[in-house]
Design an enzyme around this catalytic site. Structure first.
Site, mmCIF file in Angstrom:
data_model
loop_
_atom_site.group_PDB
_atom_site.id
_atom_site.type_symbol
_atom_site.label_atom_id
_atom_site.label_comp_id
_atom_site.label_asym_id
_atom_site.label_seq_id
_atom_site.Cartn_x
_atom_site.Cartn_y
_atom_site.Cartn_z
ATOM 1 N N ASP A 175 0.853 -1.177 0.000
ATOM 2 C CA ASP A 175 0.000 0.000 0.000
ATOM 3 C C ASP A 175 0.900 1.241 0.000
ATOM 4 O O ASP A 175 2.057 1.165 0.421
ATOM 5 C CB ASP A 175 -0.880 -0.034 1.250
ATOM 6 C CG ASP A 175 -1.727 1.214 1.389
ATOM 7 O OD1 ASP A 175 -2.381 1.583 0.414
ATOM 8 O OD2 ASP A 175 -1.718 1.807 2.478
ATOM 9 N N LYS A 176 0.386 2.368 -0.470
ATOM 10 C CA LYS A 176 1.189 3.590 -0.451
ATOM 11 C C LYS A 176 0.857 4.452 0.755
ATOM 12 O O LYS A 176 1.691 4.692 1.616
ATOM 13 C CB LYS A 176 0.992 4.411 -1.734
ATOM 14 C CG LYS A 176 1.829 5.692 -1.765
ATOM 15 C CD LYS A 176 1.563 6.512 -3.002
ATOM 16 C CE LYS A 176 0.228 7.218 -2.956
ATOM 17 N NZ LYS A 176 0.198 8.305 -1.937
ATOM 18 N N PHE B 123 -19.788 9.032 3.806
ATOM 19 C CA PHE B 123 -18.755 8.541 2.883
ATOM 20 C C PHE B 123 -18.637 7.028 2.988
ATOM 21 O O PHE B 123 -18.765 6.463 4.070
ATOM 22 C CB PHE B 123 -17.410 9.184 3.216
ATOM 23 C CG PHE B 123 -16.249 8.621 2.446
ATOM 24 C CD1 PHE B 123 -15.877 9.162 1.223
ATOM 25 C CD2 PHE B 123 -15.527 7.531 2.930
ATOM 26 C CE1 PHE B 123 -14.813 8.642 0.509
ATOM 27 C CE2 PHE B 123 -14.464 7.006 2.225
ATOM 28 C CZ PHE B 123 -14.106 7.565 1.011
ATOM 29 N N LYS C 298 -18.099 16.861 -0.968
ATOM 30 C CA LYS C 298 -16.663 16.755 -1.252
ATOM 31 C C LYS C 298 -16.350 15.296 -1.565
ATOM 32 O O LYS C 298 -16.951 14.382 -0.996
ATOM 33 C CB LYS C 298 -15.829 17.245 -0.064
ATOM 34 C CG LYS C 298 -15.973 16.405 1.196
ATOM 35 C CD LYS C 298 -15.118 16.953 2.327
ATOM 36 C CE LYS C 298 -15.219 16.069 3.573
ATOM 37 N NZ LYS C 298 -14.436 16.593 4.712
ATOM 38 N N ARG D 168 -2.289 14.883 -2.868
ATOM 39 C CA ARG D 168 -3.611 14.280 -2.866
ATOM 40 C C ARG D 168 -4.644 15.365 -3.089
ATOM 41 O O ARG D 168 -4.559 16.457 -2.524
ATOM 42 C CB ARG D 168 -3.875 13.573 -1.542
ATOM 43 C CG ARG D 168 -2.859 12.502 -1.229
ATOM 44 C CD ARG D 168 -3.257 11.718 -0.004
ATOM 45 N NE ARG D 168 -4.383 10.848 -0.292
ATOM 46 C CZ ARG D 168 -4.955 10.064 0.618
ATOM 47 N NH1 ARG D 168 -4.510 10.065 1.849
ATOM 48 N NH2 ARG D 168 -5.957 9.281 0.293
ATOM 49 N N ARG E 104 -6.113 3.614 -7.886
ATOM 50 C CA ARG E 104 -7.548 3.623 -7.614
ATOM 51 C C ARG E 104 -8.138 2.213 -7.588
ATOM 52 O O ARG E 104 -9.103 1.909 -8.273
ATOM 53 C CB ARG E 104 -8.286 4.486 -8.644
ATOM 54 C CG ARG E 104 -7.771 5.913 -8.703
ATOM 55 C CD ARG E 104 -8.670 6.797 -9.533
ATOM 56 N NE ARG E 104 -8.108 8.123 -9.681
ATOM 57 C CZ ARG E 104 -8.152 9.067 -8.751
ATOM 58 N NH1 ARG E 104 -8.725 8.815 -7.596
ATOM 59 N NH2 ARG E 104 -7.625 10.244 -8.970
ATOM 60 N N LYS F 213 -7.154 -5.225 -4.882
ATOM 61 C CA LYS F 213 -5.814 -5.426 -4.332
ATOM 62 C C LYS F 213 -5.549 -6.911 -4.106
ATOM 63 O O LYS F 213 -4.498 -7.441 -4.476
ATOM 64 C CB LYS F 213 -5.659 -4.676 -3.011
ATOM 65 C CG LYS F 213 -5.603 -3.164 -3.124
ATOM 66 C CD LYS F 213 -5.327 -2.549 -1.754
ATOM 67 C CE LYS F 213 -5.230 -1.038 -1.834
ATOM 68 N NZ LYS F 213 -4.868 -0.427 -0.546
ATOM 69 N N ASN G 204 -8.518 -1.213 4.453
ATOM 70 C CA ASN G 204 -8.637 -1.553 3.036
ATOM 71 C C ASN G 204 -7.505 -2.453 2.546
ATOM 72 O O ASN G 204 -7.523 -2.904 1.405
ATOM 73 C CB ASN G 204 -8.678 -0.276 2.190
ATOM 74 C CG ASN G 204 -7.429 0.564 2.355
ATOM 75 O OD1 ASN G 204 -6.762 0.501 3.393
ATOM 76 N ND2 ASN G 204 -7.099 1.341 1.342
ATOM 77 N N ASP G 205 -6.519 -2.706 3.402
ATOM 78 C CA ASP G 205 -5.410 -3.593 3.023
ATOM 79 C C ASP G 205 -5.578 -5.007 3.582
ATOM 80 O O ASP G 205 -4.756 -5.878 3.310
ATOM 81 C CB ASP G 205 -4.073 -3.024 3.527
ATOM 82 C CG ASP G 205 -3.807 -1.627 3.012
ATOM 83 O OD1 ASP G 205 -4.040 -1.402 1.809
ATOM 84 O OD2 ASP G 205 -3.375 -0.762 3.794
#
EC number: 7.6.2.1
Length: 1061
Positions: A422-423, A565, A588, A621, A737, A743, A766-767
């Site tokens: 992951d970044k 979100f 946003k 970002r 994305r 992944k 998310n990883d």
């Protein structure tokens, strides 16, 4: 689980059973809980206080109703009790093939016709192996017992008979007013702060909030006693991030979600009192449902080792079959004709051969080593402790040490071929800082170089001292933006920062004049902090209002709806009523979703897109902001749809997404904000891992290789393979994305088509899929919480520690395990095959070549410790050289240190050693006379000489294989040989023979044989011939075909000589 059935003659579609303090209902696979009885009472099975209901109409329109008692709140995570420990633990251990195999051998040894060894030769090692494992399991289970007892006996207050009474945690039932659906609290707006470390490992405070209606009407004890709502909710499940329910109270429906739930395992902080309703209890709670089995990961060496054990077993069967055939022909031609071998049993030659087969199965069973698996586990446990104790992987800023969360994968760390990283938060710290923004086509935050040239001055950070709420750590250098804000001339700038201060889910805590923001993500925290510094200060929020300070005056906005979100929407919106009555939607999100929803008349789209491209090239970002004014009529119509969707129990998420899409259209786009991330380390430190085969895959949040869908499975398979082949030609691949599932899919594709060992590393929820899919999962305890750590195999605080984990600990673990296995197979072959050669001289009669107690103790006492220490401590080069020369890692990627080639080399080495151990003493014993005139050429003296030669040989052999010597290694080798001679003289003594004459039969054999110098010369000759070829081969390899490790060691020696010289 007890079930009871009833028939009711009600012609209704939903049936309620009301009993005790609640009613439970099962309607269309959804659970209903009513806090008070209403219309019907059960009189049977009065111990039940909650039920699962299923309804089914039969032919005569009656409803068949079955109910199942809910789980109690007592939890049970332990596996054993006093009565079940021994039988259950033995049952679990004998499910392992190796243990079951040796149990069968023990049974065979009890049968007199085929028993060639005493039962204790197998029983002692088996009991030792089972005992060590049982003690480990017992210690683990006692810890679980203590934890269960502590949790089950916690105290809490429960509303019973109209008043609160103290009870134990394990006595709670579904429907009790005590926990988990938050109804009200002592804090304003029924806020409740919680710490969720036991759920997700995160230590930062989160907030939960009761519904407005329960906050206003359920504060007092008598109000709670009159509470009679119906709760319709999901079935028990393991989704920690989601809850869906509806409360029906006084004919009104209210949506329930995770924000209203206090999950078991969280700790309440900064809240004096909170009232709640138990929804799930005991093993139905989400944290208990997450205690299921995870995918068991196995290393390549594990798989290979199992295949080699199967190969050994096949060789064992072939050898025993050949020896049994040999005994059949020998007895037919010789044994049956020798009068002195007559035993009176009358067995045929074939039957005797059959018995001989099982006899040799018993004798040669040590080819399949019983202690192998236990020794491997001991080594892995020690290697895991070394990782935990490594101070160079300790991060002092967070007081976080490296943690090996598994003990089964250490050597796999030395074989990694592909890294998936992951970044955000992994390669970077995920600490956000507001840097630039573009508002109506103009970019702010860039340095004005023309101003610098004319004023000949350096840029200084903006002085925010005029703002008492400003964060002193916030740095910004564009003075022009601040002057525009303070002049109040540009309404778009005003809207920009007002949106940042209003459109979020941040909570605020007042500590004097200081504001402390609690944000769900670093992005939101950075944006709200930036707005605060520029004069738009978020002050407080209630259930339906948000208050901000707009420069010099305070404004309160009514919050009509919050469109939250999620990873699919990639945006959030808030609908507010302004003080003047105007209704506006602020939104946003990511540029990809915002641009799709813009009004056709939006201005500055092209210039904003150009700014986005520039910001992306600068690795910043980006986040797009927009708004939309809504009429009262439009909002009223939409609000009804939103209310219906929010209380829907079927596909609520899909229904809400549809409603959100309807209102989030024709938006006016006017601005972009950007942030940057702070990198963890310099590029040169990451470059160390760039080997030809060790390639990195960075994934941060995939464009698929082809957006067109494949027409069939064959085309899909071909595209996937082409994608992997193309990617693997690159030194690094960046996937942009991607979703969490994508992944994991990328990892799966590489594993599938490249058959490669993979490692995934990440820091966020998310990883988790990616981490679990890879062969090795590494979690980083960063800004995104601890979900990744909780799902990982190894964890530490910073990405840079991965270098040491792989190049030092991983490589050492791989080398150590390979050395251990090669030597372990070798020493067992050398030991066991002596019986094979001896069988050619005893008529294939299943006679052993050694004394029985030597066979029993060989793997337990005489040869186990030196090889264990090599598996734990050995290192070909030190850690500094391992990091300096990454090519040392290549043998692990190639799997060159342990494979079938190495296995057969160990086999032939063992065959050679066994030949020397048997035939050199055999030749020396032929027609031999001792110095005292006695002939030492008897069977017992031969067994002593062969055994002594073997013990010295195998212990000196491990000395030749040891690269890193310590006092412990030296003591283990000398000590093993000394223990052998000490034990041998004891069990060959007359004193022990008098006590157990049938068990210890080699009386005086050791003292008689070893007082002969001729036999000592035989032992020395045997050991020398066994070791000389090994020494020569090692010398040739290091001189002519040196490995990378040999070259590095030679270089080190040259450097040291130059320094000393």
């Amino acid at each position: 689980m007890k079930k009871t059935s009833f028939y009711f003659d009600f012609r209704v579609s939903d049936i309620s059973i009301c009993y005790s303090s609640l009613t439970f209902q099962k309607v269309h696979e959804k659970v209903c809980i009513i806090s008070q009885p209403t219309s019907f009472k059960l009189t049977e099975d009065s111990q039940f206080s909650s039920f699962w209901m299923r309804t089914c109409k039969n032919e005569d329109s009656k409803f068949y109703c079955s109910y199942i008692c809910f789980q109690g709140n007592a939890i049970k995570t332990y596996k054993y009790n006093v009565l079940t420990f021994l039988p259950l633990n033995l049952y679990e251990q004998f499910k392992r093939a190796a243990n079951l195999y040796f149990l069968c051998l023990l049974i065979l040894q009890i049968i007199p016709q085929i028993s060639t060894l005493p039962w204790y030769t197998t029983l002692v090692p088996l009991v030792l192996v089972l005992g060590i494992t049982a003690i480990k399991d017992l210690v683990d289970d006692l810890a679980r017992h203590r934890m269960d007892k502590e949790i089950n006996n916690r105290r809490c207050d429960v509303l019973l008979n109209g008043r609160f009474e103290e009870t134990r945690w394990m006595n709670l039932q579904v429907g009790d007013v005590a926990d988990i659906l938050l109804l009200s609290s002592s804090n304003p707006n029924s806020l409740c702060y919680v710490e969720t470390a036991e759920l997700d490992g995160e230590t930062n405070l989160k907030f939960k909030m009761g519904l407005k209606v329960t906050d206003e009407r359920l504060q007092e004890e008598d109000q709670l006693a009159r509470y009679n709502a119906l709760i319709l909710c999901e079935e028990p499940n393991n989704r920690l991030d989601k809850f869906m329910g509806t409360m029906i109270w006084d004919s009104q429906s209210y949506a329930l979600d995770l924000d209203n739930m206090l999950l078991r395992g969280c700790k309440i902080r900064n809240t004096d009192v909170c009232h709640g309703l138990v929804i799930f209890a005991g093993n139905d709670t989400k944290i208990m449902r997450n205690g299921g089995k995870t995918r068991f990961k196995r290393t390549r060496i594990d798989i290979l080792m199992n295949y080699m054990v199967y190969t050994i077993f096949a060789l064992l069967v072939l050898l025993c079959a050949g020896l049994a055939i040999g005994h059949t022909y020998w007895y037919e031609s010789i044994g049956s004709k020798a009068w002195y071998l007559y035993d009176g049993l009358g067995y045929s030659s074939s039957y005797r051969g059959f018995l001989s087969f099982w006899g040799y199965i018993i004798i040669l069973n040590t080819m399949v080593p019983i202690s192998l698996y236990v020794s491997v586990e001991v080594i892995r446990l020690g290697q895991s402790k070394f990782i935990n104790w490594d101070l160079q992987m300790y991060y002092a800023d967070k007081d976080t040490a490296a943690k090996a969360r598994t003990t089964t994968l250490n050597e796999q760390l030395g074989q990694i071929e592909y890294i998936f990283s992951d970044k955000t938060g992994t390669l970077t710290q995920n600490i956000m800082a507001f840097k630039k923004c573009t508002i109506t086509g103009r970019t702010y935050g860039e340095t004005n170089h023309q101003y610098l040239e004319t004023s000949h001055s350096m840029v200084s950070p903006v002085d925010f001292s005029w703002n008492k709420y400003a964060d002193k750590k916030f740095q910004f250098e564009d003075h022009f933006l601040v002057s525009c804000i303070r002049s109040k001339k540009d309404p778009q700038i005003h809207e920009f920062f007002k949106l940042l201060s209003l459109c979020h889910t941040v909570m605020v805590e007042h500590k004097g004049d200081e504001l402390v923001y609690q944000a769900a993500s670093p992005d939101e925290g950075a944006l709200v902090t930036a707005a605060c510094n520029f004069g738009y200060v978020f002050l407080s929020r209630t259930q339906d209002t948000i208050t901000i300070l707009e420069m010099d005056h305070e404004e309160t906005y009514e919050m009509l709806a919050l469109l939250d979100f999620n990873s699919d929407r990639k945006r959030m919106s808030i609908i507010l009523r302004f003080p003047d009555g105007k209704i506006r939607l602020y939104c946003k999100g990511a540029d990809t979703v915002i641009y799709q929803r813009l009004d056709a008349n939006s201005k500055n789209i092209e210039t904003t897109q150009e700014a986005l491209d520039i910001f992306a090239n600068e690795t910043l970002r980006t986040l797009c902001l927009c708004y939309k004014d809504i009429s009262q009529a439009e909002f009223d119509a939409w609000s009804q749809k939103h209310q219906a969707a929010s209380v829907s129990m079927g596909n609520r998420e899909e229904a809400l997404d549809t409603v959100y899409e309807e209102i989030e259209e024709n938006l006016l786009h006017f601005l972009v904000s950007v942030q940057n991330e702070i990198l963890y380390e310099k590029k040169k430190k990451r470059r160390r891992l760039r080997l030809k085969k060790l390639r990195k895959r960075f994934t941060n949040s995939t464009n698929p290789p082809d957006s067109n869908q494949p027409v069939d499975d064959w085309e899909k398979e071909k595209r996937q393979e082409d994608f992997v082949d193309m990617a693997c030609e690159c030194s690094a691949v960046i996937c942009c994305r991607v979703t969490p599932k994508q992944k994991a899919n990328v990892v799966s594709l590489v594993k599938r088509y490249k058959k490669a060992v993979t490692l995934s590393i990440g820091d966020g929820a998310n990883d988790v899929n990616m981490i679990k899919t890879a062969d090795i999962g590494v979690g980083i305890s960063g800004q995104e919480g601890m979900q990744a750590v909780m799902s990982s195999d190894y964890a530490f605080a910073q990405f840079r520690y991965l270098q040491r984990l792989l190049l030092v600990h991983g490589r050492w673990s791989y080398i150590r395990m390979c050395k251990f296995l090669r030597y372990f197979f070798y020493k067992n072959f050398a030991f066991t095959l002596v019986h094979f050669w001896f069988s050619f001289f005893n008529g294939f009669s299943s006679q052993t070549a050694y004394e029985d107690w030597f066979i029993t103790l060989y793997n337990v006492c005489y040869s186990s410790l030196p090889v264990l220490l090599v598996g734990l401590l050995d290192q070909d080069v030190n850690d500094k050289l391992s990091l300096r020369f990454p090519k040392l890692y290549l043998p692990g990627q190639q799997g060159s240190l342990f494979n079938y080639k190495n296995f057969f080399i160990s086999l032939f080495h063992g065959i050679f050693t066994s030949l020397m151990i048997f035939f050199i003493p055999y030749g020396a014993f032929l027609q031999t006379m001792g110095q005292d005139g006695e002939a030492p050429s008897d069977y017992q003296s031969f067994a002593v000489v062969a055994a002594s030669s073997l013990i010295i040989t195998v212990n000196l052999q491990i000395s030749l294989n040891t690269s890193y010597w310590t006092f412990v290694n030296f003591f283990a080798v000398i000590g093993s040989i000394a223990i052998y001679f000490g034990v041998m003289f004891d069990i060959h003594s007359a004193g022990i023979h008098v006590i157990l004459p049938t068990t210890f039969t080699f009386t005086g054999a050791a003292s008689n044989a070893l007082r002969q110098p001729y036999l000592w010369l035989t032992i020395i000759l045997t050991v020398g011939i066994c070791l000389l070829p090994v020494i020569c081969i090692q010398f040739l390899y290091q001189t002519i075909w040196p490995s990378v490790g040999d070259k590095v060691r030679s270089l080190k020696n040259v450097i040291m000589r130059n320094i000393l010289g």
